[in-house]
Design a protein around this motif. Structure first.
Motif, mmCIF file in Angstrom:
data_model
loop_
_atom_site.group_PDB
_atom_site.id
_atom_site.type_symbol
_atom_site.label_atom_id
_atom_site.label_comp_id
_atom_site.label_asym_id
_atom_site.label_seq_id
_atom_site.Cartn_x
_atom_site.Cartn_y
_atom_site.Cartn_z
ATOM 1 N N LYS A 134 8.688 34.586 -71.723
ATOM 2 C CA LYS A 134 7.903 33.372 -71.969
ATOM 3 C C LYS A 134 7.964 32.911 -73.416
ATOM 4 C CE LYS A 134 4.817 34.381 -68.175
ATOM 5 N NZ LYS A 134 3.614 34.996 -67.743
ATOM 6 N N THR A 135 7.987 33.841 -74.341
ATOM 7 C CA THR A 135 7.949 33.462 -75.759
ATOM 8 C C THR A 135 9.205 32.737 -76.216
ATOM 9 O OG1 THR A 135 8.740 35.660 -76.372
ATOM 10 C CG2 THR A 135 6.345 35.293 -76.417
ATOM 11 N N THR A 136 10.339 33.076 -75.593
ATOM 12 C CA THR A 136 11.602 32.449 -76.005
ATOM 13 C C THR A 136 12.134 31.453 -74.983
ATOM 14 O OG1 THR A 136 12.962 34.177 -74.994
ATOM 15 C CG2 THR A 136 12.269 34.515 -77.299
ATOM 16 N N GLY A 137 11.634 31.547 -73.753
ATOM 17 C CA GLY A 137 12.150 30.692 -72.693
ATOM 18 C C GLY A 137 13.507 31.137 -72.167
ATOM 19 N N ASN A 138 13.908 32.343 -72.514
ATOM 20 C CA ASN A 138 15.212 32.864 -72.100
ATOM 21 C C ASN A 138 15.062 33.875 -70.975
ATOM 22 O OD1 ASN A 138 16.623 31.414 -74.102
ATOM 23 N ND2 ASN A 138 16.149 32.998 -75.616
#
Length: 172
Positions: A102-106
């Motif tokens: 979630k923090t990077t969207g990866n």
């Protein structure tokens, strides 16, 4: 449910269910192993909760009807997803899933080297895999083109074969 292939892992619904397994089963144990029996239970509970949530404003009688009519339909899809995970593990000696960060969207590829499976879990999955091959089954009927249906049947029959060999000592 959107789809771009014939497997549950190539469908939006299948990927949503796989994400439920990732969040509720795999992340808490740092992807150490895939517990087939627990995955069955987690998805059955998730499906039931979704049916109840989507029909929360209807009468108990209607809710009971929706549960009876939809739980099995959606669980068949969940069982195929879990069977696909087992088949991949048996074929490659690992299960690869993609965790959404979630923090990077990866997406982060996770390699699971151990699968816990019981005869009871395999029995549940085999029942569903065999059932969906019935020409009267909703999943069988859902394929509009015969060519695609036949590709799907080959896939499902491969899942069945992998499950049938799961506890066959001569197959190892």
């Amino acid at each position: 449910m959107g789809s771009w292939g014939i497997t549950m892992r190539e469908s939006d619904y299948g990927l949503d269910l796989l994400n439920v397994i990732i969040e509720e089963q795999l992340k808490p144990i740092q992807f150490a192993y895939f517990d087939t029996g627990k995955a069955i239970g987690v998805l059955r509970q998730h499906i039931l909760e979704e049916i109840i949530y989507r029909n929360q404003n209807c009468s108990q009688t209607k809710l009971d009807h929706y549960i009876r009519s939809r739980l099995q339909q959606y669980f068949s899809r969940a069982a195929l997803l879990i069977a696909e995970c087992l088949e991949e593990y048996y074929r490659t000696n690992e299960l690869i899933v993609h965790e959404y960060i979630k923090t990077t969207g990866n997406l982060q590829e996770r390699h699971i080297q151990q699968v816990l499976v019981t005869e009871e879990a395999v029995s549940v999955l085999l029942k569903e895999v065999r059932c969906v091959q019935n020409p009267e089954h909703e999943m069988y009927q859902s394929w509009l083109q015969e060519k695609t249906r036949q590709e799907w049947l080959v896939h499902v029959q491969a899942l069945q074969k992998a499950l049938e060999h799961a506890f066959d000592p001569s197959a190892k």
